[in-house]
Design an enzyme around this catalytic site. Structure first.
Site, mmCIF file in Angstrom:
data_model
loop_
_atom_site.group_PDB
_atom_site.id
_atom_site.type_symbol
_atom_site.label_atom_id
_atom_site.label_comp_id
_atom_site.label_asym_id
_atom_site.label_seq_id
_atom_site.Cartn_x
_atom_site.Cartn_y
_atom_site.Cartn_z
ATOM 1 N N TYR A 111 2.724 -13.317 4.811
ATOM 2 C CA TYR A 111 3.626 -14.003 4.482
ATOM 3 C C TYR A 111 3.847 -15.024 4.812
ATOM 4 C CZ TYR A 111 4.914 -9.244 2.051
ATOM 5 O OH TYR A 111 5.086 -8.588 1.803
ATOM 6 N N TYR A 150 -3.068 -6.995 3.499
ATOM 7 C CA TYR A 150 -2.476 -7.072 5.215
ATOM 8 C C TYR A 150 -2.503 -6.159 6.213
ATOM 9 C CZ TYR A 150 2.159 -6.735 3.465
ATOM 10 O OH TYR A 150 3.242 -5.960 3.354
ATOM 11 N N ARG A 160 -1.518 -1.956 4.046
ATOM 12 C CA ARG A 160 -1.324 -1.937 2.722
ATOM 13 C C ARG A 160 -1.819 -2.683 2.001
ATOM 14 N NH1 ARG A 160 3.475 -1.840 1.764
ATOM 15 N NH2 ARG A 160 2.085 -0.026 0.303
ATOM 16 N N HIS A 163 0.781 -5.593 -2.931
ATOM 17 C CA HIS A 163 2.106 -5.549 -3.722
ATOM 18 C C HIS A 163 2.305 -6.206 -3.808
ATOM 19 C CE1 HIS A 163 2.242 -4.881 0.341
ATOM 20 N NE2 HIS A 163 3.606 -5.172 0.198
ATOM 21 N N HIS A 165 6.406 -6.672 -3.635
ATOM 22 C CA HIS A 165 8.010 -6.450 -3.677
ATOM 23 C C HIS A 165 9.136 -6.880 -4.436
ATOM 24 C CE1 HIS A 165 7.493 -5.263 0.939
ATOM 25 N NE2 HIS A 165 6.789 -6.165 0.638
#
Ligand code: FE2
Length: 244
Positions: A111, A150, A160, A163, A165
């Site tokens: 991110y 990640y 994870r 995905h 959000h």
């Protein structure tokens, strides 16, 4: 720092004593420890639940905000994809004018955020956030990059699944949704306490997008379809993240 159970690092929630609307302290998902209520719940009055009113200014959304691949000096790295679908209420009616916001990691699983310490490269051409308003048919569409998996430190070797959000502001208080969309066939599903915090397997499937060959753009981008059903816990509605 990180509690590790050597014999079984993945702890999946299985407590049936809570209803679908209650935040749960999932033993395998550490962040839920402080989110879960430890006092009796308070029920809002009926008229408050159906209170209608503007929750955002529509002029805040600009053309191009639905394309996460623009805004840098060039094309971001990774697999370009289209993510599209419809926002519906629990009776299957289109929710027009809903604000759909997305945020995600880049193709390397990182991110653009100061607390993300994953040693994967940042992409100077990818910010990772976008938004749009649904059209009269409840439709939304984003162009983006498929995010990478990640690590997240919840337990030893925790990763994870890929995905995106999602945040949705509908037209009613009961049409507020924050959740995550997944990609079909991800091998990390079986090991992810967040995915399994949705206890009903059928409800979990509602979080997984469908590969949509018809919506792909030949020579340019693959596509996924993911429909969102607002409705706060009713069967068939999209699970809400902070109620897992
Ligand atoms: Fe995430």
């Amino acid at each position: 720092m990180i509690a590790v159970r050597q014999e079984s690092p993945i702890i999946l929630p299985d407590d049936p004593s809570f209803g679908p609307d209650v935040q749960i302290d999932h033993p395998g998902y550490r962040s839920t420890r402080l989110r879960a209520p430890n006092r009796p719940l308070v029920t809002l009055r009926e008229e408050f639940q159906s209170l209608e009113g503007p929750v955002f200014g529509e002029d805040a959304v600009e053309d191009g905000d639905d394309d996460l691949t623009r805004g840098g000096g060039g094309e971001p790295l990774g697999e370009r994809i289209v993510v599209h679908g419809r926002v519906l209420d629990e009776d299957g009616r289109a929710v027009r004018g809903a604000l759909v916001e997305v945020w995600q990691a880049n193709a390397g699983g990182r991110y653009r955020h100061e607390v993300d310490g994953h040693p994967a490269p940042l992409d100077p051409n990818f910010g990772g956030a976008g938004r749009c308003l649904t059209d009269p048919d409840g439709g939304y569409r984003f162009v983006t990059i498929k995010p990478g998996a990640y690590p997240w430190g919840n337990h030893e070797n925790a990763w994870r699944p890929a995905h995106i959000h999602f945040s949705v502001f509908g037209r009613l208080f009961t049409q507020r949704l924050v959740t995550q969309m997944y990609f079909p066939g991800d091998p990390l599903f079986a090991f992810d306490p967040i995915f399994h915090a949705v206890r009903d397997p059928a409800a979990r499937e509602l979080l997984v997008a469908r590969f949509d060959l018809e919506a792909t753009q030949p020579e340019w981008a693959l596509a996924y379809e993911w429909n969102i059903v607002l409705g706060r816990g009713a069967r068939g509605t999209t699970p809400v993240e902070n109620e897992w």
